[in-house]
Design an enzyme around this catalytic site. Structure first.
Site, short mmCIF file in Angstrom:
data_model
loop_
_atom_site.label_atom_id
_atom_site.label_comp_id
_atom_site.label_asym_id
_atom_site.label_seq_id
_atom_site.Cartn_x
_atom_site.Cartn_y
_atom_site.Cartn_z
N CYS A 1 -3.55 1.29 8.42
CA CYS A 1 -2.47 1.00 7.50
C CYS A 1 -2.29 -0.51 7.35
O CYS A 1 -2.26 -1.23 8.33
CB CYS A 1 -1.22 1.57 8.15
SG CYS A 1 -0.10 2.18 7.00
N CYS B 1 3.50 -5.71 16.20
CA CYS B 1 2.80 -4.86 17.17
C CYS B 1 1.32 -5.27 17.15
O CYS B 1 0.74 -5.45 16.08
CB CYS B 1 2.95 -3.39 16.81
SG CYS B 1 4.68 -2.88 16.68
N CYS C 1 2.98 8.42 1.56
CA CYS C 1 3.28 7.47 2.63
C CYS C 1 3.67 6.16 1.95
O CYS C 1 2.89 5.58 1.21
CB CYS C 1 2.04 7.30 3.51
SG CYS C 1 2.25 6.08 4.80
N CYS D 1 -1.55 -3.39 15.10
CA CYS D 1 -1.26 -3.04 13.70
C CYS D 1 -1.68 -4.15 12.73
O CYS D 1 -1.34 -5.31 12.92
CB CYS D 1 0.24 -2.77 13.57
SG CYS D 1 0.79 -2.51 11.89
N CYS E 1 5.36 -7.23 8.02
CA CYS E 1 6.33 -6.71 8.99
C CYS E 1 6.59 -7.79 10.03
O CYS E 1 5.68 -8.53 10.41
CB CYS E 1 5.77 -5.46 9.67
SG CYS E 1 6.90 -4.75 10.90
N GLU F 1 0.82 -1.20 0.00
CA GLU F 1 0.00 0.00 0.00
C GLU F 1 0.85 1.25 0.00
O GLU F 1 1.94 1.26 0.56
CB GLU F 1 -0.82 0.07 1.29
CG GLU F 1 -2.01 -0.80 1.29
CD GLU F 1 -2.70 -0.73 2.64
OE1 GLU F 1 -3.36 -1.70 2.97
OE2 GLU F 1 -2.54 0.28 3.34
N1 SAH Z 1 7.05 0.28 11.30
C1 SAH Z 1 7.13 1.68 11.44
C2 SAH Z 1 6.43 2.45 10.33
C3 SAH Z 1 5.12 1.90 9.84
S1 SAH Z 1 3.79 1.96 10.99
C4 SAH Z 1 6.62 2.11 12.80
O1 SAH Z 1 6.02 1.31 13.50
O2 SAH Z 1 6.85 3.27 13.14
C5 SAH Z 1 3.40 3.71 10.91
C6 SAH Z 1 2.64 4.23 12.13
O3 SAH Z 1 1.34 3.66 12.20
C7 SAH Z 1 3.33 3.90 13.47
O4 SAH Z 1 3.45 5.08 14.25
C8 SAH Z 1 2.36 2.93 14.12
O5 SAH Z 1 2.45 3.04 15.53
C9 SAH Z 1 1.04 3.40 13.55
N2 SAH Z 1 -0.03 2.41 13.60
C10 SAH Z 1 0.04 1.08 13.41
N3 SAH Z 1 -1.18 0.51 13.55
C11 SAH Z 1 -2.05 1.52 13.83
C12 SAH Z 1 -3.44 1.57 14.08
N4 SAH Z 1 -4.20 0.48 14.06
N5 SAH Z 1 -4.00 2.78 14.33
C13 SAH Z 1 -3.24 3.91 14.32
N6 SAH Z 1 -1.93 3.92 14.09
C14 SAH Z 1 -1.32 2.73 13.84
FE1 SF4 Z 2 5.52 -3.22 11.98
FE2 SF4 Z 2 3.09 -2.26 12.30
FE3 SF4 Z 2 4.74 -2.42 14.39
FE4 SF4 Z 2 5.21 -0.59 12.45
S1 SF4 Z 2 3.44 -0.65 13.84
S2 SF4 Z 2 6.67 -1.99 13.42
S3 SF4 Z 2 4.47 -1.76 10.66
S4 SF4 Z 2 3.91 -4.16 13.23
#
Ligand code: SAH
Ligand code: SF4
Length: 357
Positions: free
Chosen positions: A346, A124, A113, A127, A120, A97
């Protein structure tokens, strides 16, 4: 002549979009290397009508020795807020994406973006991309290719109006060689000439990568996804915290020698009932210490999706959290993810396609 012998691009052929003038020279591409590079990279010279305007022998060399394919747009999801989420197809069939986010209607500036990986590895728990696991890294050519494909489809035509954030799918510091190679290409004076100050790399806190990036040139801006204020809470939602905890992360920031006017960006995803109390706000400020002033703090209310049970806090709670930080002197912005109306978080569009639902 793959530029990175440890990770040759498709079929052993390097992507044309990731080659620097010195690689063209080394491969004995006909024509002046700086000229060929500039024709490839300066989108406005060819994006409009598909022709590269290259001498026949240079073009033949590129066709024989490099991969000229670009990611293709499979789906477009325009949002009411002016942004467009795109699902892009890679040559091996994987999908990623990217989001096109114009500032305002009357402003030529646009932020892309970008994704750095398919999936990944960091997992997390809030996410959608994390729920996919890691499929593979993107190559530098695919990263530059995302930029070119988006410019071609939706603009801007000039690199000077472009801002990039690595906040799409993936952890950019897990794929630092390719991400940095793409940044070098995009910032090259004979190419798009982006400023590294207009490129933000967001990390979940991969300290080894932060320390490496700190010494790289060109060095983009750093965004850090904090998302919790105690090690117990952070390790529960972000497994990377078990390897590098909050204290270690803070050390890595202290070691990053900030240039004049350079600012960190802190991201904090607000999860209802998990990390959204006023005590969390106070702890956040304590952890930041001197960094709580003069840097940017982005609060992102949880973007709800089917792969996570976390919820977005009530509006009053988000406002109270922001107010508390503001009272401490922080520069706070509440960021609702752009394009919320078209699809959830995302990674969500692709995740859905993979899951078949
Ligand atoms: N892996 C990197 C960049 C991609 S994620 C990172 O984690 O920073 C980009 C942003 O999206 C991060 O700040 C992450 O905390 C946030 N993010 C992930 N899942 C989300 C969700 N469900 N709602 C809002 N923000 C989210
Ligand atoms: Fe990976 Fe999502 Fe965590 Fe960013 S927020 S490090 S994309 S699992």
């Amino acid at each position: 002549m793959p530029w990175d012998r440890r990770a040759p691009e498709r079929g052993g052929r390097p992507s044309a979009w990731a080659l620097l003038p010195e690689d063209l020279a080394e491969g004995e591409c006909p024509g002046r290397p700086a000229h060929v590079f500039s024709r490839l990279q300066r989108a406005r010279t060819w994006l409009a009508d598909d022709r590269l305007f290259l001498a026949r022998d240079s073009r033949a060399w590129l066709e024989a020795h490099t991969d000229l394919s670009l990611p293709v747009i499979l789906e477009r999801h325009p949002s009411e807020d002016g942004s467009t989420k795109l699902v892009l197809g890679l040559t091996d069939g994987h999908r990623i994406e990217a989001v096109h986010m114009p500032r305002r209607v009357d402003d030529p500036r646009v932020t892309f973006c970008l994704s750095s990986q398919v999936g990944c590895a960091l997992g997390c728990t809030f996410c959608a991309t994390g729920a996919m696991g890691i499929v593979r890294n993107l190559t530098a050519g695919e990263i530059v290719g995302q930029v070119l494909t988006l410019m071609r489809a939706l603009g801007p035509t000039l690199g000077e109006d472009l801002f990039l954030v690595f906040m799409g799918m993936g952890e950019p510091l897990h794929n630092l060689d390719h991400v940095h190679r793409a940044i070098r290409v995009l910032c090259h004076p004979h190419g798009m000439l982006l400023s590294p100050w207009r490129i933000t790399v967001s990390t979940a806190g991969l300290v080894s990568g932060i320390e490496k990036l700190a010494r790289m040139d060109p060095r983009p801006l750093l965004a850090l996804s904090l998302n919790a204020t105690t090690d117990a809470a952070r390790s529960a939602t972000m497994p990377v915290n078990r390897a590098w905890n909050l204290a270690r992360l803070r050390q890595a920031l202290d070691a990053w020698e900030l240039k004049r006017h350079e600012r960190f960006i802190f991201e904090y995803v607000l999860l209802a009932g998990v990390n959204d109390t006023l005590e969390d706000a106070d702890r956040l400020v304590a952890w930041l210490g001197p960094l709580s002033r003069g840097h940017n703090l982005n609060l992102i209310p949880m973007n709800e999706h089917e792969h996570s049970a976390f919820r977005e806090p009530a509006e009053e709670r988000t406002q109270a959290f922001a107010k508390r930080l503001h009272e401490h002197g922080c520069f706070v912005t509440v960021r609702r993810s752009r394009g919320r109306d078209v699809q959830g978080a995302c990674g969500q569009l692709v995740r859905r396609a993979v899951a078949g639902g």
